[in-house]
Scaffold this motif. Structure first.
Motif, PDB file in Angstrom:
ATOM      1  N   GLU A  38       0.829  -1.206   0.000  1.00 25.76           N
ATOM      2  CA  GLU A  38       0.000   0.000   0.000  1.00 25.76           C
ATOM      3  C   GLU A  38       0.864   1.257   0.000  1.00 25.76           C
ATOM      4  OE1 GLU A  38      -4.162   1.330   0.114  1.00 25.76           O
ATOM      5  OE2 GLU A  38      -3.068  -0.481  -0.457  1.00 25.76           O
ATOM      6  N   TYR A  44       2.303   7.286   1.983  1.00 27.80           N
ATOM      7  CA  TYR A  44       1.805   7.337   3.360  1.00 27.80           C
ATOM      8  C   TYR A  44       0.575   8.222   3.494  1.00 27.80           C
ATOM      9  CZ  TYR A  44       1.604   8.259   8.366  1.00 27.80           C
ATOM     10  OH  TYR A  44       1.162   8.384   9.653  1.00 27.80           O
ATOM     11  N   ARG A  46      -1.883   9.006   1.549  1.00 26.03           N
ATOM     12  CA  ARG A  46      -3.141   8.468   1.024  1.00 26.03           C
ATOM     13  C   ARG A  46      -3.445   7.069   1.549  1.00 26.03           C
ATOM     14  NH1 ARG A  46      -2.697   8.629  -5.194  1.00 26.03           N
ATOM     15  NH2 ARG A  46      -4.776   7.694  -4.975  1.00 26.03           N
ATOM     16  N   MET A  47      -2.495   6.484   2.250  1.00 30.14           N
ATOM     17  CA  MET A  47      -2.706   5.136   2.769  1.00 30.14           C
ATOM     18  C   MET A  47      -3.778   5.152   3.857  1.00 30.14           C
ATOM     19  SD  MET A  47       0.147   2.586   4.425  1.00 30.14           S
ATOM     20  CE  MET A  47       0.079   3.344   6.029  1.00 30.14           C
ATOM     21  N   SER A  48      -4.587   4.107   3.909  1.00 32.57           N
ATOM     22  CA  SER A  48      -5.661   4.029   4.902  1.00 32.57           C
ATOM     23  C   SER A  48      -5.726   2.627   5.490  1.00 32.57           C
ATOM     24  CB  SER A  48      -7.012   4.362   4.270  1.00 32.57           C
ATOM     25  OG  SER A  48      -7.375   3.368   3.310  1.00 32.57           O
ATOM     26  N   ILE A  49      -6.273   2.529   6.687  1.00 31.93           N
ATOM     27  CA  ILE A  49      -6.468   1.220   7.314  1.00 31.93           C
ATOM     28  C   ILE A  49      -7.396   0.374   6.455  1.00 31.93           C
ATOM     29  CG2 ILE A  49      -7.432   0.013   9.316  1.00 31.93           C
ATOM     30  CD1 ILE A  49      -4.775   1.334   9.905  1.00 31.93           C
ATOM     31  N   GLU A  50      -8.419   0.993   5.861  1.00 34.96           N
ATOM     32  CA  GLU A  50      -9.349   0.271   4.999  1.00 34.96           C
ATOM     33  C   GLU A  50      -8.617  -0.355   3.811  1.00 34.96           C
ATOM     34  OE1 GLU A  50      -9.736   3.274   6.131  1.00 34.96           O
ATOM     35  OE2 GLU A  50     -11.628   3.314   7.258  1.00 34.96           O
ATOM     36  N   GLY A  51      -7.730   0.433   3.187  1.00 32.23           N
ATOM     37  CA  GLY A  51      -6.981  -0.089   2.039  1.00 32.23           C
ATOM     38  C   GLY A  51      -6.043  -1.213   2.426  1.00 32.23           C
ATOM     39  N   LYS A  60     -11.103  -4.619   9.066  1.00 30.64           N
ATOM     40  CA  LYS A  60     -10.394  -3.536   9.750  1.00 30.64           C
ATOM     41  C   LYS A  60     -10.133  -3.878  11.212  1.00 30.64           C
ATOM     42  CE  LYS A  60     -13.240  -0.207   8.876  1.00 30.64           C
ATOM     43  NZ  LYS A  60     -13.807   1.165   8.927  1.00 30.64           N
ATOM     44  N   TYR A  64      -6.835  -3.155  13.688  1.00 33.11           N
ATOM     45  CA  TYR A  64      -6.899  -2.347  14.910  1.00 33.11           C
ATOM     46  C   TYR A  64      -6.615  -3.167  16.167  1.00 33.11           C
ATOM     47  CZ  TYR A  64      -8.681   1.785  12.521  1.00 33.11           C
ATOM     48  OH  TYR A  64      -8.815   2.888  11.725  1.00 33.11           O
ATOM     49  N   SER A  69      -3.361   2.759  15.206  1.00 31.94           N
ATOM     50  CA  SER A  69      -3.496   3.792  14.192  1.00 31.94           C
ATOM     51  C   SER A  69      -2.596   3.473  13.007  1.00 31.94           C
ATOM     52  CB  SER A  69      -3.118   5.163  14.764  1.00 31.94           C
ATOM     53  OG  SER A  69      -1.720   5.227  15.015  1.00 31.94           O
ATOM     54  N   LYS A  70      -2.814   4.199  11.921  1.00 32.59           N
ATOM     55  CA  LYS A  70      -1.977   4.052  10.735  1.00 32.59           C
ATOM     56  C   LYS A  70      -0.521   4.373  11.063  1.00 32.59           C
ATOM     57  CE  LYS A  70      -1.927   7.287   7.496  1.00 32.59           C
ATOM     58  NZ  LYS A  70      -2.298   8.108   6.308  1.00 32.59           N
TER      59      LYS A  70
END
Length: 208
Positions: A38, A44, A46-51, A60, A64, A69-70
């Protein structure tokens, strides 16, 4: 009289505390791998936990449960880079050890994923003190940790004098290849470059 068997049947069973479930290592590794992918794909910012979860094939919640957190997830992955397989060379000579170190490091820095992730994290480090600290820790524990062992071995063999300037020696060893591969980002090293670099660096360290 109550027997041990009867006591074990009447004694209430202890329940495993909520949240104490064992975290599956294969899931953890899948998430870490997804972070690398990712970061390389979107960076970094634009990176997301969802992605990350989608790429790892997990929910998710699985992410977590391991990182809050990211930022904490990326810091963990960055710290892991420091120990991702740099061996301590033992060729019997300072030049030989440096040559082997440079070969392994060069391959790692030029990996398609690493070559995209490291510059992006460097940019983020300029804005985020936590990432900056993790990057510094990664570089010191990885490259410099191995380089320090090379210098100790060379000193024990009598190739370099006792009391040499170890900080300057580490700069000489780590700086040139990092500059060319990460800062300038040369697409290809000149023929014979690593051998020449190892030879020149060995002579420079011996002159300290």
């Amino acid at each position: 009289m109550t027997t041990n068997a009867e006591e074990s049947q009447t004694r209430p069973r202890r329940r495993t505390p909520a949240g104490a479930a064992v975290l599956r290592e294969d899931v953890t590794e899948a998430i870490r791998a997804a972070v690398f992918e990712e970061l390389a794909a979107v960076g970094y910012a634009r990176m997301s936990i969802e992605g990350i979860a989608r790429r790892a094939g997990v929910g998710k919640t699985a992410v977590y449960r391991r990182w809050k957190s990211k930022l904490h997830l990326v810091l963990d992955v960055v710290s892991a880079i420091a120990v991702m397989g740099l061996p301590t060379p033992d060729t019997g000579s300072l030049e030989g050890d440096l040559r082997l170190l440079y070969e392994v490091t060069s391959r790692a820095l030029r990996h398609p994923v690493a070559s995209q992730i490291i510059p992006d994290l460097q940019a983020e480090a300029a804005r985020n003190p936590e990432i900056a600290e993790a990057m510094q820790k990664t570089l010191r524990e990885g490259q410099e940790g191995v380089a320090s062992k090379i210098l100790v071995a060379a000193e024990q063999r009598g190739e370099i004098r006792e009391g040499f300037d170890d900080e300057l020696a580490l700069d000489l060893i780590s700086g040139p290849l990092y500059w060319r591969s990460v800062v300038i980002r040369s697409p290809k090293l000149p023929k014979g470059y690593l051998g020449a670099l190892a030879r020149a660096t060995a002579e420079a360290v011996k002159a300290l």
